[in-house]
Design a protein around this motif. Sequence first.
Motif, PDB file in Angstrom:
ATOM      1  N   LEU A  14       0.655  -8.839  29.871  1.00  0.00           N
ATOM      2  CA  LEU A  14       0.273  -8.484  28.510  1.00  0.00           C
ATOM      3  C   LEU A  14      -1.238  -8.602  28.334  1.00  0.00           C
ATOM      4  O   LEU A  14      -1.888  -7.717  27.773  1.00  0.00           O
ATOM      5  CB  LEU A  14       1.005  -9.380  27.505  1.00  0.00           C
ATOM      6  N   LYS A  15      -1.806  -9.696  28.834  1.00  0.00           N
ATOM      7  CA  LYS A  15      -3.249  -9.904  28.725  1.00  0.00           C
ATOM      8  C   LYS A  15      -4.009  -8.798  29.444  1.00  0.00           C
ATOM      9  O   LYS A  15      -4.971  -8.234  28.908  1.00  0.00           O
ATOM     10  CB  LYS A  15      -3.645 -11.269  29.303  1.00  0.00           C
ATOM     11  N   LYS A  16      -3.575  -8.456  30.642  1.00  0.00           N
ATOM     12  CA  LYS A  16      -4.253  -7.419  31.424  1.00  0.00           C
ATOM     13  C   LYS A  16      -4.199  -6.081  30.705  1.00  0.00           C
ATOM     14  O   LYS A  16      -5.208  -5.374  30.594  1.00  0.00           O
ATOM     15  CB  LYS A  16      -3.625  -7.309  32.810  1.00  0.00           C
ATOM     16  N   ALA A  17      -3.027  -5.728  30.188  1.00  0.00           N
ATOM     17  CA  ALA A  17      -2.874  -4.450  29.478  1.00  0.00           C
ATOM     18  C   ALA A  17      -3.745  -4.421  28.221  1.00  0.00           C
ATOM     19  O   ALA A  17      -4.379  -3.407  27.916  1.00  0.00           O
ATOM     20  CB  ALA A  17      -1.406  -4.215  29.127  1.00  0.00           C
ATOM     21  N   ALA A  18      -3.772  -5.542  27.503  1.00  0.00           N
ATOM     22  CA  ALA A  18      -4.595  -5.622  26.292  1.00  0.00           C
ATOM     23  C   ALA A  18      -6.075  -5.506  26.645  1.00  0.00           C
ATOM     24  O   ALA A  18      -6.828  -4.796  25.970  1.00  0.00           O
ATOM     25  CB  ALA A  18      -4.312  -6.926  25.551  1.00  0.00           C
ATOM     26  N   GLN A  19      -6.504  -6.179  27.688  1.00  0.00           N
ATOM     27  CA  GLN A  19      -7.907  -6.112  28.093  1.00  0.00           C
ATOM     28  C   GLN A  19      -8.300  -4.686  28.477  1.00  0.00           C
ATOM     29  O   GLN A  19      -9.389  -4.221  28.137  1.00  0.00           O
ATOM     30  CB  GLN A  19      -8.176  -7.073  29.257  1.00  0.00           C
ATOM     31  N   GLU A  20      -7.405  -3.974  29.155  1.00  0.00           N
ATOM     32  CA  GLU A  20      -7.689  -2.588  29.538  1.00  0.00           C
ATOM     33  C   GLU A  20      -7.809  -1.707  28.293  1.00  0.00           C
ATOM     34  O   GLU A  20      -8.728  -0.895  28.183  1.00  0.00           O
ATOM     35  CB  GLU A  20      -6.610  -2.062  30.477  1.00  0.00           C
ATOM     36  N   LEU A  21      -6.879  -1.875  27.351  1.00  0.00           N
ATOM     37  CA  LEU A  21      -6.924  -1.101  26.110  1.00  0.00           C
ATOM     38  C   LEU A  21      -8.203  -1.387  25.340  1.00  0.00           C
ATOM     39  O   LEU A  21      -8.931  -0.468  24.945  1.00  0.00           O
ATOM     40  CB  LEU A  21      -5.704  -1.426  25.237  1.00  0.00           C
ATOM     41  N   PHE A  22      -8.496  -2.659  25.120  1.00  0.00           N
ATOM     42  CA  PHE A  22      -9.657  -3.020  24.322  1.00  0.00           C
ATOM     43  C   PHE A  22     -10.956  -2.590  25.010  1.00  0.00           C
ATOM     44  O   PHE A  22     -11.906  -2.185  24.352  1.00  0.00           O
ATOM     45  CB  PHE A  22      -9.658  -4.508  24.000  1.00  0.00           C
ATOM     46  N   SER A  23     -10.979  -2.664  26.336  1.00  0.00           N
ATOM     47  CA  SER A  23     -12.157  -2.206  27.079  1.00  0.00           C
ATOM     48  C   SER A  23     -12.396  -0.724  26.817  1.00  0.00           C
ATOM     49  O   SER A  23     -13.536  -0.295  26.592  1.00  0.00           O
ATOM     50  CB  SER A  23     -11.972  -2.466  28.573  1.00  0.00           C
ATOM     51  N   ASP A  24     -11.326   0.070  26.823  1.00  0.00           N
ATOM     52  CA  ASP A  24     -11.444   1.501  26.519  1.00  0.00           C
ATOM     53  C   ASP A  24     -11.964   1.737  25.103  1.00  0.00           C
ATOM     54  O   ASP A  24     -12.582   2.758  24.819  1.00  0.00           O
ATOM     55  CB  ASP A  24     -10.101   2.215  26.681  1.00  0.00           C
ATOM     56  N   LEU A  25     -11.707   0.786  24.220  1.00  0.00           N
ATOM     57  CA  LEU A  25     -12.166   0.885  22.830  1.00  0.00           C
ATOM     58  C   LEU A  25     -13.542   0.253  22.635  1.00  0.00           C
ATOM     59  O   LEU A  25     -14.058   0.203  21.513  1.00  0.00           O
ATOM     60  CB  LEU A  25     -11.155   0.203  21.898  1.00  0.00           C
ATOM     61  N   GLY A  26     -14.125  -0.259  23.723  1.00  0.00           N
ATOM     62  CA  GLY A  26     -15.445  -0.873  23.650  1.00  0.00           C
ATOM     63  C   GLY A  26     -15.425  -2.306  23.152  1.00  0.00           C
ATOM     64  O   GLY A  26     -16.431  -2.812  22.664  1.00  0.00           O
ATOM     65  N   LEU A  27     -14.281  -2.969  23.280  1.00  0.00           N
ATOM     66  CA  LEU A  27     -14.124  -4.350  22.811  1.00  0.00           C
ATOM     67  C   LEU A  27     -13.709  -5.253  23.957  1.00  0.00           C
ATOM     68  O   LEU A  27     -13.129  -4.790  24.938  1.00  0.00           O
ATOM     69  CB  LEU A  27     -13.028  -4.427  21.733  1.00  0.00           C
ATOM     70  N   ASP A  28     -13.963  -6.542  23.790  1.00  0.00           N
ATOM     71  CA  ASP A  28     -13.344  -7.508  24.690  1.00  0.00           C
ATOM     72  C   ASP A  28     -12.185  -8.169  23.930  1.00  0.00           C
ATOM     73  O   ASP A  28     -11.999  -7.944  22.731  1.00  0.00           O
ATOM     74  CB  ASP A  28     -14.350  -8.533  25.222  1.00  0.00           C
ATOM     75  N   LEU A  29     -11.395  -8.952  24.638  1.00  0.00           N
ATOM     76  CA  LEU A  29     -10.217  -9.578  24.032  1.00  0.00           C
ATOM     77  C   LEU A  29     -10.602 -10.481  22.866  1.00  0.00           C
ATOM     78  O   LEU A  29      -9.956 -10.472  21.816  1.00  0.00           O
ATOM     79  CB  LEU A  29      -9.431 -10.353  25.100  1.00  0.00           C
ATOM     80  N   SER A  30     -11.675 -11.231  23.018  1.00  0.00           N
ATOM     81  CA  SER A  30     -12.116 -12.145  21.966  1.00  0.00           C
ATOM     82  C   SER A  30     -12.476 -11.387  20.689  1.00  0.00           C
ATOM     83  O   SER A  30     -12.095 -11.789  19.580  1.00  0.00           O
ATOM     84  CB  SER A  30     -13.311 -12.961  22.459  1.00  0.00           C
TER      85      SER A  30
END
Length: 93
Positions: A14-30
């Motif tokens: 879940l964390k990996k998938a979220a990080q990939e999504l947010f990275s594509d959106l220009g965000l980090d998980l934090s």
Amino acid sequence: MAKISTNISLDADLKKAAQELFSDLGLDLSTAVTIFIKQALRVQGIPFSVKRNDPNAETIAALNEYYDIKKNPEKYKKYSSFSELKDEVLRDA
């Protein structure tokens, strides 16, 4: 504003998938979590609808009973008042 560290536990996938999504959106998980919390505070609740996609077995059974009552009302007992229904339930208890 001072920042503090907060730990959350997530499933690794879940964390990996979220990080990939947010990275594509220009965000980090934090940053994504911070946006979620700010939005929750703004709306004073979860900032999106939280619901089951599919009703559980008990709900499905209740809905089926409701549809049957509507379709075949003659098969079901009717009460002239709530007191009448309550008295029967207490008598059978």
